[in-house]
Design an enzyme around this catalytic site. Structure first.
Site, short mmCIF file in Angstrom:
data_model
loop_
_atom_site.label_atom_id
_atom_site.label_comp_id
_atom_site.label_asym_id
_atom_site.label_seq_id
_atom_site.Cartn_x
_atom_site.Cartn_y
_atom_site.Cartn_z
N HIS A 53 37.29 44.31 36.97
CA HIS A 53 37.59 45.41 36.05
C HIS A 53 37.22 46.76 36.65
O HIS A 53 37.67 47.79 36.15
CB HIS A 53 36.86 45.19 34.73
CG HIS A 53 37.39 44.02 33.96
ND1 HIS A 53 38.64 44.00 33.41
CD2 HIS A 53 36.83 42.82 33.67
CE1 HIS A 53 38.84 42.84 32.79
NE2 HIS A 53 37.76 42.11 32.95
N ARG A 78 32.03 40.16 41.77
CA ARG A 78 33.04 39.59 40.89
C ARG A 78 34.40 40.05 41.40
O ARG A 78 34.74 41.23 41.32
CB ARG A 78 32.85 40.01 39.43
CG ARG A 78 33.94 39.42 38.54
CD ARG A 78 33.57 39.42 37.07
NE ARG A 78 33.69 40.72 36.44
CZ ARG A 78 33.55 40.93 35.12
NH1 ARG A 78 33.28 39.91 34.32
NH2 ARG A 78 33.65 42.14 34.62
N ASP A 92 32.40 38.82 54.02
CA ASP A 92 32.31 39.42 55.35
C ASP A 92 31.49 40.70 55.34
O ASP A 92 30.87 41.05 56.35
CB ASP A 92 33.71 39.73 55.89
CG ASP A 92 34.33 38.56 56.65
OD1 ASP A 92 33.67 37.50 56.76
OD2 ASP A 92 35.47 38.71 57.13
N GLU A 158 36.69 31.42 30.55
CA GLU A 158 37.08 32.50 29.65
C GLU A 158 38.25 32.12 28.75
O GLU A 158 38.92 33.01 28.20
CB GLU A 158 37.44 33.74 30.47
CG GLU A 158 36.34 34.19 31.42
CD GLU A 158 36.69 35.46 32.15
OE1 GLU A 158 36.42 36.55 31.61
OE2 GLU A 158 37.23 35.38 33.27
N ASP A 184 36.70 37.74 26.86
CA ASP A 184 37.99 37.09 27.12
C ASP A 184 38.10 35.78 26.35
O ASP A 184 39.19 35.45 25.85
CB ASP A 184 38.17 36.84 28.61
CG ASP A 184 38.70 38.05 29.34
OD1 ASP A 184 39.87 38.41 29.12
OD2 ASP A 184 37.96 38.64 30.13
#
Length: 255
Positions: A53, A78, A92, A158, A184
């Site tokens: 988000h 996330r 990485d 979710e 969600d």
């Protein structure tokens, strides 16, 4: 210890969680580099950076992870849904783990494990010249082994489909734990589905039965303490919500 945190931390976040420590973090939406430092100075155990988000800007993400590393604070990222490329880039750059949203079944959980780990466990592309490999200074075998032992692979349930498959999701080999996305999940529920408290309890039972980690998202210190007491091993504050509540409280002083 070998790996991205070799110079500063002897125990990874995953190892600390597996040892049963209660670990407190904060969900931070980029950009917010100074907030990373403030969380570190305040003594938080980890930072969860939101590239779902929040803006999925790899340059800003790298800067946030670098700041966290200087302060010896592990980062979980996330990522977006079904985004193995972002998983690769986050790890990485030195993240110790990933949190992947919208896991609905065991097949999707297994795909996350594959994207997050080097062979023979997974399919993550191998390189040591990124931040995670200390710009090529970590021996390839040491780099691979550290990440195979210490990468934290988490997913979010979710949806009602995810709730129904929680047992199979949690039992997926290499899948370390689950966080419920309450907003969600509530938005996706129909009249014939379990209520949010019932669904939450069902998922938490499945995670506990599988012996996997549970991460809860909360808004207050009281809720964090309750989550730990209820079985969560990692608890993360929704920092935007917490800051807004604090700001409203400060503003109320003038009324």
């Amino acid at each position: 210890m070998k790996g991205p945190q070799a110079a500063v931390r002897s125990v990874s976040l995953r190892a600390r969680a597996e040892a049963g420590e209660r670990l407190i973090g904060a969900l931070l939406r980029m950009p917010g580099e100074e907030l990373v430092e403030m969380l570190a100075v305040a003594g938080f155990d980890f930072v969860l950076i939101d590239a779902e988000h929040g803006p999925a800007d790899v340059i800003a993400l790298r800067q946030h992870i670098a700041v966290a590393t200087v302060h010896d604070v592990p980062v979980i990222v996330r990522v977006g849904e079904d985004d193995p490329g972002m998983i690769l880039r986050a790890l990485d750059q030195g993240a110790q783990g990933v949190l992947v949203p919208h896991i609905d079944d065991a097949r999707e959980a297994a795909a996350v494990v594959a994207a997050s780990h080097y062979p023979p466990v997974g399919t993550r592309g191998f390189a040591t010249y990124s931040r995670a490999g200390r710009f090529g200074e970590t021996a390839p075998a040491d780099h691979r082994d550290w990440y195979l032992r210490n990468t934290l692979v988490l997913g979010m349930i979710e949806s009602p489909a995810g709730v129904s498959a929680a047992g199979a999701i949690a039992a997926t080999p290499g899948f370390d734990g689950v966080m419920i996305g309450p907003a969600d999940l509530a938005a996706s529920m129909g009249p014939d589905d379990l209520s949010l408290p019932e669904a939450t309890a069902a998922v938490n039972r499945a995670v506990a039965a599988a012996g996997k980690m549970r991460m809860d998202i909360v808004g207050t210190a009281g809720a964090a303490a309750a989550a730990f007491d209820d079985g969560a091993g990692l608890v993360v504050y929704n920092l935007a919500s917490s800051l807004m509540a604090h700001l409203r409280g400060l503003r109320a002083a003038a009324d």
